[in-house]
Design an enzyme around this catalytic site. Structure first.
Site, short mmCIF file in Angstrom:
data_model
loop_
_atom_site.label_atom_id
_atom_site.label_comp_id
_atom_site.label_asym_id
_atom_site.label_seq_id
_atom_site.Cartn_x
_atom_site.Cartn_y
_atom_site.Cartn_z
N HIS A 52 -25.03 50.24 22.79
CA HIS A 52 -25.08 49.19 21.76
C HIS A 52 -24.38 47.94 22.27
O HIS A 52 -23.75 47.95 23.32
CB HIS A 52 -24.48 49.69 20.44
C1 T46 Z 1 -17.60 50.40 22.68
C2 T46 Z 1 -17.40 51.64 23.42
C3 T46 Z 1 -16.54 51.41 24.62
C4 T46 Z 1 -14.66 54.20 13.87
O1 T46 Z 1 -14.52 54.76 12.78
N1 T46 Z 1 -13.75 53.25 14.27
C5 T46 Z 1 -13.85 52.61 15.46
O2 T46 Z 1 -13.00 51.77 15.78
C6 T46 Z 1 -14.94 52.94 16.32
C7 T46 Z 1 -15.10 52.24 17.66
C8 T46 Z 1 -15.84 53.88 15.91
N2 T46 Z 1 -15.69 54.49 14.72
C9 T46 Z 1 -16.63 55.55 14.35
C10 T46 Z 1 -18.07 55.09 14.23
C11 T46 Z 1 -18.85 56.32 14.65
O3 T46 Z 1 -19.03 57.14 13.52
O4 T46 Z 1 -16.60 56.54 15.37
C12 T46 Z 1 -17.91 57.05 15.60
C13 T46 Z 1 -18.31 56.88 17.06
O5 T46 Z 1 -18.45 55.49 17.34
P1 T46 Z 1 -19.48 54.95 18.43
O6 T46 Z 1 -20.73 55.72 18.36
O7 T46 Z 1 -19.59 53.47 18.25
O8 T46 Z 1 -18.70 55.28 19.78
P2 T46 Z 1 -19.11 54.93 21.26
O9 T46 Z 1 -18.22 55.74 22.13
O10 T46 Z 1 -20.56 55.03 21.47
O11 T46 Z 1 -18.73 53.37 21.46
C14 T46 Z 1 -17.39 52.95 21.38
C15 T46 Z 1 -17.26 51.67 20.58
O12 T46 Z 1 -17.89 51.78 19.34
C16 T46 Z 1 -17.85 50.50 21.26
O13 T46 Z 1 -17.38 49.34 20.64
O14 T46 Z 1 -17.68 49.33 23.25
O15 T46 Z 1 -16.84 52.71 22.66
#
Ligand code: T46
Length: 143
Positions: A52
């Site tokens: 993303h």
């Molecule tokens: C990025 C890479 C490096 C939260 O509740 N709080 C938060 O601060 C974040 C980042 C996520 N979440 C929740 C949202 C989703 O339900 O945690 C779950 C997993 O998040 P996400 O799918 O966005 O995680 P990644 O590892 O794909 O991506 C993350 C960051 O979102 C993104 O900003 O740059 O790590």
């Protein structure tokens, strides 16, 4: 439109007891005020994360244990860039509208992230559809 990705060298303090790595907010290694800290761990083999882009967010990624690859794509025809995070004293700053994908996690990897904005669970300011990301980059360039 801000789009910027670069590595930074962090400065550990080492002695015969090992290393301590201080991160002082606002110094050149972390050129923004940190409002959020999160880390990911327990990542199964072969699983990728990210996929993303954020509309407007500044982050620094640090693999405090293990290693992973971070692919960054500006969506403007330039070749995507791959970075290997394999040391706890190396940071990768990602700013603005950049598509990121993390993969090749070694077992036990812990990826620490410092970000300059809070996370709005109800309305995260991110784009998870690659075609929509390309359209957004194009739209921003027209402004
Ligand atoms: C990025 C890479 C490096 C939260 O509740 N709080 C938060 O601060 C974040 C980042 C996520 N979440 C929740 C949202 C989703 O339900 O945690 C779950 C997993 O998040 P996400 O799918 O966005 O995680 P990644 O590892 O794909 O991506 C993350 C960051 O979102 C993104 O900003 O740059 O790590």
């Amino acid at each position: 439109m801000i789009q910027n990705v670069y590595e930074v060298q962090l400065n550990p303090v080492g002695d015969d007891r090992g290393y301590l790595l201080p991160i002082e907010i606002g110094r050149k290694e972390v050129p923004f005020d940190v409002k959020r800290v999160y880390y990911m761990y327990g990542i199964p083999d072969m699983k990728g994360r990210g996929q993303h882009a954020h509309l407007d967010l500044r982050q620094i990624l640090i693999c405090v244990h293990g290693s992973c690859r971070v692919m960054c794509d500006y969506g403007d025809g330039r070749a995507a860039e791959s970075y290997i995070l394999d040391r706890p004293d190396k940071g990768l700053v990602i700013e603005g509208l950049v598509w990121r994908e993390m993969g090749d996690f070694t077992p036990g990897t812990v990826l620490l992230v410092l970000a300059d904005e809070h996370y709005d669970v109800a309305a995260p300011k991110e784009i998870r559809d690659y075609q929509a990301f390309l359209r957004k980059v194009n739209e921003e360039k027209m402004k």
